[in-house]
Design an enzyme around this catalytic site. Structure first.
Site, PDB file in Angstrom:
ATOM      1  N   GLY A   1     -70.931 -51.624 -76.338  1.00 50.94           N
ATOM      2  CA  GLY A   1     -70.519 -52.086 -77.672  1.00 50.94           C
ATOM      3  C   GLY A   1     -71.685 -52.254 -78.632  1.00 50.94           C
TER       4      GLY A   1
ATOM      5  N   HIS B   1     -56.000 -40.049 -81.590  1.00 51.35           N
ATOM      6  CA  HIS B   1     -57.220 -39.254 -81.790  1.00 51.35           C
ATOM      7  C   HIS B   1     -56.854 -37.871 -82.329  1.00 51.35           C
ATOM      8  CE1 HIS B   1     -59.471 -42.267 -79.718  1.00 51.35           C
ATOM      9  NE2 HIS B   1     -59.060 -41.962 -78.513  1.00 51.35           N
TER      10      HIS B   1
HETATM   11  S1  PPS Z   1     -61.376 -44.452 -76.735  1.00 54.52           S
HETATM   12  O1  PPS Z   1     -61.425 -44.297 -75.275  1.00 54.52           O
HETATM   13  O2  PPS Z   1     -61.719 -43.192 -77.419  1.00 54.52           O
HETATM   14  O3  PPS Z   1     -60.128 -45.004 -77.223  1.00 54.52           O
HETATM   15  O4  PPS Z   1     -62.571 -45.474 -77.029  1.00 54.52           O
HETATM   16  P1  PPS Z   1     -62.735 -46.393 -78.327  1.00 54.52           P
HETATM   17  O5  PPS Z   1     -62.006 -47.643 -78.122  1.00 54.52           O
HETATM   18  O6  PPS Z   1     -62.435 -45.618 -79.554  1.00 54.52           O
HETATM   19  O7  PPS Z   1     -64.303 -46.670 -78.342  1.00 54.52           O
HETATM   20  C1  PPS Z   1     -64.951 -47.251 -77.241  1.00 54.52           C
HETATM   21  C2  PPS Z   1     -66.264 -47.837 -77.704  1.00 54.52           C
HETATM   22  O8  PPS Z   1     -66.024 -49.019 -78.498  1.00 54.52           O
HETATM   23  C3  PPS Z   1     -66.734 -50.107 -77.917  1.00 54.52           C
HETATM   24  N1  PPS Z   1     -66.047 -51.376 -78.210  1.00 54.52           N
HETATM   25  C4  PPS Z   1     -66.587 -52.364 -78.934  1.00 54.52           C
HETATM   26  N2  PPS Z   1     -67.791 -52.472 -79.539  1.00 54.52           N
HETATM   27  C5  PPS Z   1     -68.063 -53.631 -80.190  1.00 54.52           C
HETATM   28  N3  PPS Z   1     -67.206 -54.672 -80.263  1.00 54.52           N
HETATM   29  C6  PPS Z   1     -65.983 -54.619 -79.672  1.00 54.52           C
HETATM   30  N4  PPS Z   1     -65.158 -55.654 -79.743  1.00 54.52           N
HETATM   31  C7  PPS Z   1     -65.640 -53.416 -78.966  1.00 54.52           C
HETATM   32  N5  PPS Z   1     -64.555 -53.012 -78.278  1.00 54.52           N
HETATM   33  C8  PPS Z   1     -64.814 -51.761 -77.816  1.00 54.52           C
HETATM   34  C9  PPS Z   1     -66.768 -49.751 -76.448  1.00 54.52           C
HETATM   35  O9  PPS Z   1     -67.676 -50.534 -75.735  1.00 54.52           O
HETATM   36  C10 PPS Z   1     -67.125 -48.274 -76.539  1.00 54.52           C
HETATM   37  O10 PPS Z   1     -68.463 -48.059 -76.952  1.00 54.52           O
HETATM   38  P2  PPS Z   1     -69.713 -47.953 -75.934  1.00 54.52           P
HETATM   39  O11 PPS Z   1     -70.864 -47.495 -76.782  1.00 54.52           O
HETATM   40  O12 PPS Z   1     -69.352 -46.948 -74.887  1.00 54.52           O
HETATM   41  O13 PPS Z   1     -69.931 -49.317 -75.384  1.00 54.52           O
END
Ligand code: PPS
Length: 303
Positions: A261, A118
């Site tokens: 997600g 990040h």
């Molecule tokens: S971090 O902690 O900054 O590394 O988080 P990061 O992985 O960048 O982002 C987390 C969000 O991505 C969602 N997520 C997904 N969405 C859709 N499909 C898949 N496969 C997926 N994997 C991770 C995760 O749920 C977080 O979003 P939110 O809106 O909180 O659900």
């Protein structure tokens, strides 16, 4: 005592995020004017990163917090594993997490290494650019990124807790959160997005048509996957599939990392006023830029 001295793997980092062993005032580390999670970041590691030696065949994922890092890591890891005929997924190495011992052990890992970070553009180790490492920049609309980040503060013991969304919103807008301002992050990248070794993708495009994005990613990294293999990656990296496996990959933090997600959850949190305030910030900082256009703000960030 430095807990990471004993174990130098990703599990140790997850343990520190779960049980930071720090008083609330030390949860944030200020390094050169930017805040970082103090449980897993240190000044020593940031200094060591300045001389980090990247490799041409590293795969680097860059993203502002909560924009899809873990998702894209899983995608790349599955792609590499399938091509190598292996069932085990690779270790997710976050450049700025850990201690010097972990840093040293990362140096020795066999290729291909998949790193996520990040870190803001100016702090990414120069060697990634000198070695022409391919970088995948993952961006997400700022309203959902802020929403996800707020929820993450509530569920991750390593981050300070906020009493209300309104307080978090203020800090987010002023860049008083770990890794600083989302808007500065994207604006900085916008100046460096045209090189052959950088490709930007959005969370929203992946949600809309994951298979198409997987094709684009595999072509960018020259990972020659068949249509059938890409479909397998798609199946393994759907939200449902990743959430189901998340106790194995993220232990007790599975709920924190895999929440909803979805696109548009911000509508459950933002007031009209906050929405307008962010619209103005977007106009000032990103409207009309290449990445600003890619974000498709009008579609994803209006009530
Ligand atoms: S971090 O902690 O900054 O590394 O988080 P990061 O992985 O960048 O982002 C987390 C969000 O991505 C969602 N997520 C997904 N969405 C859709 N499909 C898949 N496969 C997926 N994997 C991770 C995760 O749920 C977080 O979003 P939110 O809106 O909180 O659900």
């Amino acid at each position: 005592m430095d807990q990471l001295k004993q174990t130098v793997d990703r599990e140790a980092v997850l343990n520190l995020l779960q049980a930071p062993n720090k008083p609330p005032e030390e949860l944030l580390l200020n390094y050169k004017g930017i805040l970082y999670p103090g449980a897993v970041c240190s000044k020593e590691l940031f200094e060591a990163l300045e001389t980090f030696e990247a490799r041409n065949d590293d795969l680097l994922i860059c993203s502002s917090p909560k924009c899809g890092t873990n998702w894209v890591f899983q995608i790349l890891s599955e792609m590499v594993s399938i091509l190598k005929n292996k069932e085990t997924v690779l270790d997710q190495l976050t450049l700025e997490f850990g201690n010097l011992q972990l840093f040293e052990s990362n140096k020795a890992r066999p290729s291909p290494r998949i790193f996520s970070t990040h870190l803001r553009f100016p702090t990414i180790p120069k060697s990634f650019f000198e070695k022409n490492t391919k970088i995948l920049l993952v961006i997400r609309n700022p309203k959902d990124a802020a929403t996800s980040y707020y929820r993450f503060h509530k569920s991750l013991p390593a981050l300070p807790t906020y009493d209300s969304w309104d307080l978090f919103f203020k800090d987010y807008m002023h860049g008083n959160v770990c890794y600083g301002s989302y808007f500065d992050y994207v604006a900085e990248w916008n100046k460096h997005i045209d090189g052959d070794n950088v490709m930007a993708i959005t969370f929203e495009e992946m949600k809309t048509d994951l298979l198409a994005q997987l094709k684009t990613i595999s072509e960018f990294y020259r990972l020659p996957l068949t249509e059938e293999q890409l479909c397998e990656v798609e199946r393994r990296t759907s939200f449902a599939s990743m959430k189901q496996k998340s106790e194995g990959t993220h232990g007790k933090l599975s709920e924190a990392f895999f929440r909803k997600g979805q696109v548009g959850d911000w509508k459950n949190l933002f007031t009209e006023e906050q929405s307008k305030e962010m619209d103005e910030k977007f106009q000032q900082k990103l409207a009309g830029t290449k990445l600003g256009d890619l974000l498709n703000y009008e579609k994803y960030c209006k009530f």
